[in-house]
Write a protein that holds these residues in place. Structure first.
Motif, PDB file in Angstrom:
ATOM      1  N   GLN A 471       0.897  -1.787  -0.435  1.00  0.00           N
ATOM      2  CA  GLN A 471       0.195   0.269   0.052  1.00  0.00           C
ATOM      3  C   GLN A 471       1.039   1.675   0.858  1.00  0.00           C
ATOM      4  O   GLN A 471       0.369   2.362   0.243  1.00  0.00           O
ATOM      5  CB  GLN A 471      -1.026  -0.163   1.122  1.00  0.00           C
ATOM      6  CG  GLN A 471      -1.708  -0.970   1.108  1.00  0.00           C
ATOM      7  CD  GLN A 471      -2.002  -0.745   2.515  1.00  0.00           C
ATOM      8  OE1 GLN A 471      -3.222   0.300   3.138  1.00  0.00           O
ATOM      9  NE2 GLN A 471      -3.008  -2.145   3.055  1.00  0.00           N
ATOM     10  N   ASN A 494       4.046  -1.692 -10.375  1.00  0.00           N
ATOM     11  CA  ASN A 494       3.174  -2.549 -11.044  1.00  0.00           C
ATOM     12  C   ASN A 494       3.092  -3.368 -12.157  1.00  0.00           C
ATOM     13  O   ASN A 494       3.121  -3.392 -12.625  1.00  0.00           O
ATOM     14  CB  ASN A 494       1.845  -1.744 -11.551  1.00  0.00           C
ATOM     15  CG  ASN A 494       0.558  -2.444 -11.346  1.00  0.00           C
ATOM     16  OD1 ASN A 494       0.608  -3.645 -11.363  1.00  0.00           O
ATOM     17  ND2 ASN A 494      -0.008  -1.686 -11.758  1.00  0.00           N
ATOM     18  N   GLN A 501      -0.676   1.188 -18.939  1.00  0.00           N
ATOM     19  CA  GLN A 501      -1.080   2.786 -18.338  1.00  0.00           C
ATOM     20  C   GLN A 501       0.653   2.673 -17.594  1.00  0.00           C
ATOM     21  O   GLN A 501       0.268   4.344 -16.631  1.00  0.00           O
ATOM     22  CB  GLN A 501      -1.411   1.400 -17.089  1.00  0.00           C
ATOM     23  CG  GLN A 501      -2.963   0.656 -16.845  1.00  0.00           C
ATOM     24  CD  GLN A 501      -3.359   0.177 -16.191  1.00  0.00           C
ATOM     25  OE1 GLN A 501      -2.440  -0.797 -16.394  1.00  0.00           O
ATOM     26  NE2 GLN A 501      -4.289  -0.076 -15.819  1.00  0.00           N
ATOM     27  N   ALA A 505       1.548   6.818 -16.718  1.00  0.00           N
ATOM     28  CA  ALA A 505       2.327   7.093 -15.600  1.00  0.00           C
ATOM     29  C   ALA A 505       3.490   7.744 -15.859  1.00  0.00           C
ATOM     30  O   ALA A 505       3.658   8.790 -15.578  1.00  0.00           O
ATOM     31  CB  ALA A 505       2.830   6.233 -14.597  1.00  0.00           C
ATOM     32  N   PHE A 547       3.993   5.408  -9.008  1.00  0.00           N
ATOM     33  CA  PHE A 547       2.999   5.977  -9.379  1.00  0.00           C
ATOM     34  C   PHE A 547       1.861   5.415  -9.949  1.00  0.00           C
ATOM     35  O   PHE A 547       1.091   5.466  -9.616  1.00  0.00           O
ATOM     36  CB  PHE A 547       3.084   7.504 -10.265  1.00  0.00           C
ATOM     37  CG  PHE A 547       3.470   8.936  -9.769  1.00  0.00           C
ATOM     38  CD1 PHE A 547       3.962   9.220  -7.820  1.00  0.00           C
ATOM     39  CD2 PHE A 547       3.811   9.984 -10.527  1.00  0.00           C
ATOM     40  CE1 PHE A 547       4.133  10.040  -7.656  1.00  0.00           C
ATOM     41  CE2 PHE A 547       4.166  11.256  -9.699  1.00  0.00           C
ATOM     42  CZ  PHE A 547       4.144  11.367  -8.223  1.00  0.00           C
ATOM     43  N   LEU A 548       3.312   4.313 -10.789  1.00  0.00           N
ATOM     44  CA  LEU A 548       2.010   3.499 -11.574  1.00  0.00           C
ATOM     45  C   LEU A 548       1.632   2.120 -10.012  1.00  0.00           C
ATOM     46  O   LEU A 548       0.731   1.631 -10.277  1.00  0.00           O
ATOM     47  CB  LEU A 548       3.267   2.650 -12.333  1.00  0.00           C
ATOM     48  CG  LEU A 548       2.642   1.698 -12.810  1.00  0.00           C
ATOM     49  CD1 LEU A 548       1.503   1.522 -14.316  1.00  0.00           C
ATOM     50  CD2 LEU A 548       4.037   1.046 -13.864  1.00  0.00           C
ATOM     51  N   ASP A 550       0.528   2.951  -7.074  1.00  0.00           N
ATOM     52  CA  ASP A 550      -0.947   3.634  -7.135  1.00  0.00           C
ATOM     53  C   ASP A 550      -1.393   3.727  -5.417  1.00  0.00           C
ATOM     54  O   ASP A 550      -2.225   2.225  -5.557  1.00  0.00           O
ATOM     55  CB  ASP A 550      -2.226   3.015  -8.108  1.00  0.00           C
ATOM     56  CG  ASP A 550      -3.372   3.723  -7.138  1.00  0.00           C
ATOM     57  OD1 ASP A 550      -3.928   4.534  -7.052  1.00  0.00           O
ATOM     58  OD2 ASP A 550      -4.693   2.756  -7.665  1.00  0.00           O
ATOM     59  N   SER A 552      -1.563   3.739  -1.798  1.00  0.00           N
ATOM     60  CA  SER A 552      -2.308   4.784  -0.585  1.00  0.00           C
ATOM     61  C   SER A 552      -1.807   5.672   0.060  1.00  0.00           C
ATOM     62  O   SER A 552      -2.030   6.650   1.363  1.00  0.00           O
ATOM     63  CB  SER A 552      -3.239   3.892   0.429  1.00  0.00           C
ATOM     64  OG  SER A 552      -2.834   3.398   1.100  1.00  0.00           O
ATOM     65  N   LEU A 578      -2.335  13.844  -7.777  1.00  0.00           N
ATOM     66  CA  LEU A 578      -2.468  12.344  -7.283  1.00  0.00           C
ATOM     67  C   LEU A 578      -2.504  12.557  -5.957  1.00  0.00           C
ATOM     68  O   LEU A 578      -2.691  11.520  -5.051  1.00  0.00           O
ATOM     69  CB  LEU A 578      -0.869  11.963  -7.429  1.00  0.00           C
ATOM     70  CG  LEU A 578      -0.635  11.640  -9.274  1.00  0.00           C
ATOM     71  CD1 LEU A 578       0.621  11.146  -9.127  1.00  0.00           C
ATOM     72  CD2 LEU A 578      -1.799  10.579  -9.893  1.00  0.00           C
ATOM     73  N   ARG A 582      -4.620   9.966  -1.118  1.00  0.00           N
ATOM     74  CA  ARG A 582      -3.380   9.439  -0.522  1.00  0.00           C
ATOM     75  C   ARG A 582      -3.033  10.158   0.519  1.00  0.00           C
ATOM     76  O   ARG A 582      -2.471  11.841   0.220  1.00  0.00           O
ATOM     77  CB  ARG A 582      -2.665   8.724  -2.139  1.00  0.00           C
ATOM     78  CG  ARG A 582      -1.414   9.029  -1.771  1.00  0.00           C
ATOM     79  CD  ARG A 582      -1.207   8.762  -3.271  1.00  0.00           C
ATOM     80  NE  ARG A 582      -1.279   7.535  -3.811  1.00  0.00           N
ATOM     81  CZ  ARG A 582      -2.442   7.743  -5.249  1.00  0.00           C
ATOM     82  NH1 ARG A 582      -2.481   9.119  -5.189  1.00  0.00           N
ATOM     83  NH2 ARG A 582      -2.485   6.819  -6.165  1.00  0.00           N
TER      84      ARG A 582
END
Length: 640
Positions: A471, A494, A501, A505, A547-548, A550, A552, A578, A582
């Protein structure tokens, strides 16, 4: 304390070796999963050695046929063997008569080539069978050894992922790499060569010893006198060389650590004109390794010539005694020949075992170093019943947290704070204030001494480390890229992301802007040092990777320190988009980058001395105001 690898750094004392027997026992314990294979290896070895040791006895019979034929031709034809013996005794030649009594002679006949051919055919069959069984034994044993080393490397790799960050903080990277690579390779070499030769030597020793007593018990007892002398000699030399082998691998690790550290900072070494000092330090460590290696190899190398001397001495004694027994008719010439072959085969396994002593000691010394790594204290295991937040929001709360790297020097004491979802929390303060430590505690790189940290209401110790870090996105000041394409490096955040995607990013973090100018675009291959990208471009790739993912929770540790002012402004815009739902922790020395932060924490000596917004802290005129003024006042103001 001087860092290892630079002039003045202590080489460190050479540790005392552990028990050779204990290290060897643990190393042999690694072969336990290969028990069935080893049973077949031993069976094949027994068969191979049995056929080999029977060969000289049969060849001795061939010698008796040739010698008997030679003597038979010189005896008068038409007489019997008994008559020839009686004639020799009548002439007073008792030794010849006794010798003829032990031989199979036919007066007047020559060599029985048919019988000789049958004997030699049997010998050929035996030696071919011995070779086939020996080849099969080697094939199975090599496979078993390689599987053992494969599992050992896998265990070391898994262990490295279970070790706490504290362990790596206290280990030079070159020293750690030496254990993982050089020492394991040395263990593989030891098992590969030593096991095969030791097994063959042991079986040969037993087989030859049995045949020696079958041929002549007296000569066998004489040959056995070499064994006690060999054992005493080997133990005396091996005891001294073991310490030197441990020192050799210790100095190998120290030299690797120096090389890795010095050459990773080669530009700085060159800029500050310290190449001479680095070369001198290299020379000193290299000399230490040379002395340890030279001493170990020289002392252990004495074993081989000493054993050869004992072997040759035994051979001379056996030849003289055997010749006398042939002359007196006590033994046949073929038996003496076979026994001399057995004496060579008997001392050869002893000599091989002695010559393997240096290899065994070196391998066990390496095994001790690898086992030290495997025995190192691991990080606390994950909870057996992990808990996940019901909703990923990114709320982080510190509750009366205490932490110190050294129990004698407290760093963070009774720290409490709350970071709400969507907030950007900036952490500022002088070097050593505990800024990076704070985010390392969130990631559970270190365990707390007291208190707790919660993520969305769940204690982070109640979560698995994979769930917690899954996370979290983290971008450090020191970039890390691996050998691969730019697309692969971004997708590391990721792996399941689609190419669209990945490019999205990249566009959000302005990586797309410079990638499009490269000949191969996103398929441009970069090495692990990223030498074909600038420092700012490398940092942008790592930010795109985070960033990719994602996450929290976003942690930026001086993430924009390597980019230019214009790119930094663009990144601030991208990060603002972003931050929705978050939480972001930003460690920064350039205070201009955190003016828009929702909360600024000012740390000194592990404590939060101030917190608030940029304007609130400036109005307070405290620690933040002093930091800000020191950073932005003009040179003239600074001079006054």
């Amino acid at each position: 304390m001087t860092r290892p690898g630079f002039p003045g750094a202590p080489a460190g004392p050479v540790r005392k070796p552990k028990s050779f027997g204990e290290g060897a026992r643990r190393l042999m314990g690694r072969l336990r999963p290969e028990r069935l294979t080893l049973v077949f290896v031993v069976a094949l070895g027994v068969a191979s050695v049995a056929f080999t040791v029977v060969g000289p006895k049969i060849l001795g019979h061939a010698t008796d046929i040739i010698f008997g034929g030679f003597v038979s031709r010189r005896l008068p034809a038409g007489t019997t063997t008994e008559q020839a013996i009686a004639a020799a005794r009548a002439e007073g030649n008792t030794n010849l008569a006794d010798m003829l009594a032990r031989m199979d002679v036919v007066p007047g006949a020559g060599i029985d080539f048919a019988a000789l051919g049958r004997v030699l055919s049997w010998v050929l069959v035996l030696y071919v069978a011995a070779s086939v069984f020996g080849w099969l034994q080697g094939y199975l044993l090599n496979g078993a050894v390689q599987r053992v080393v494969y599992r050992l490397r896998a265990d070391v790799e898994a262990k490295l992922h279970r070790l706490p960050l504290r362990y790596f903080d206290g280990q030079p990277r070159g020293e750690l790499l030496s254990r993982v690579t050089n020492d394991i390779d040395n263990i593989a070499l030891t098992l590969q060569q030593a096991l095969s030769q030791l097994l063959t030597s042991l079986l040969s020793l037993i087989g030859v010893l049995v045949m020696m007593f079958v041929v002549s018990p007296l000569l066998a007892v004489i040959a056995l006198l070499v064994v006690p002398a060999s054992i005493v000699l080997t133990r005396a030399i091996g005891k001294r060389s073991q310490k030197l082998f441990v020192a050799q691998w210790k100095h190998t690790g120290a030299l690797n650590a120096h090389i890795e550290e010095a050459f990773s900072g080669h530009e700085l070494v060159t800029v500050f004109g310290r190449r001479r000092e680095v070369e001198q330090e290299f020379g000193r460590r290299n000399a230490d390794l040379y002395r340890a290696g030279m001493g170990a190899q020289f002392i252990s190398g004495i074993i081989m010539p000493a054993m050869m001397f004992l072997s040759n001495l035994s051979y001379v004694v056996l030849a003289v005694v055997g010749g006398l027994r042939v002359a007196t008719g006590t033994m046949t010439l073929g038996d003496v020949q076979a026994f001399l072959q057995y004496s060579r085969q008997f001392t050869q396994p002893l000599t091989q075992a002695a010559s393997l002593a240096n290899l065994l000691q070196s391998g066990v010394a390496s095994a001790e170093r690898v086992f030290e790594l495997l025995d190192a204290a691991e990080q606390e295991p994950d909870t057996a019943s992990p808990v996940l937040p019901e909703r990923r929001r990114g709320r982080v709360e510190f509750e009366h947290v205490d932490f110190s790297y050294d129990p004698q020097r407290p760093l963070i004491e009774d720290l409490s704070l709350v970071a709400e979802p969507g907030q950007t929390v900036a952490i500022v303060g002088p070097t050593g204030a505990g800024k990076t430590t704070l985010v390392n505690l969130i990631m559970r790189f270190y365990e707390l001494d007291a208190g707790r940290i919660t993520l969305d209401g769940v204690d982070i110790t109640a979560m698995t480390r994979d769930d917690l870090r899954g996370q979290t996105g983290m971008v450090l000041q020191d970039t890390w890229l691996f050998n691969g394409t730019i697309r692969d490096n971004i997708a590391y955040g990721n792996p399941s992301a689609t190419p669209e995607q990945v490019e999205a990013a990249a566009r959000a973090t302005f990586v797309d802007r410079f990638v499009r100018s490269l000949p191969d675009g996103y398929d441009t291959v970069i090495d692990d040092e990223g030498t074909n990208l600038s420092a700012g471009e490398k940092q942008l790739v790592t930010i795109a990777r985070a960033f990719l993912a994602d996450p929290s929770l976003l942690i930026l540790d001086e993430a924009t320190s390597s980019v230019d002012t214009r790119t930094e402004a663009l990144l601030q815009q991208a990060m603002a988009a972003l931050r929705t739902d978050r939480t972001s922790f930003v460690i920064a020395h350039r205070l201009s980058t955190i003016r828009d932060a929702d909360l600024i924490l000012v740390m000194e000596s592990g404590r939060i001395v101030e917190q608030g917004t940029h304007e609130e802290l400036l109005d307070a005129g405290g620690a933040y105001y002093r930091l800000y003024s020191a950073q932005f006042r003009s040179p003239v103001e600074a001079a006054t």
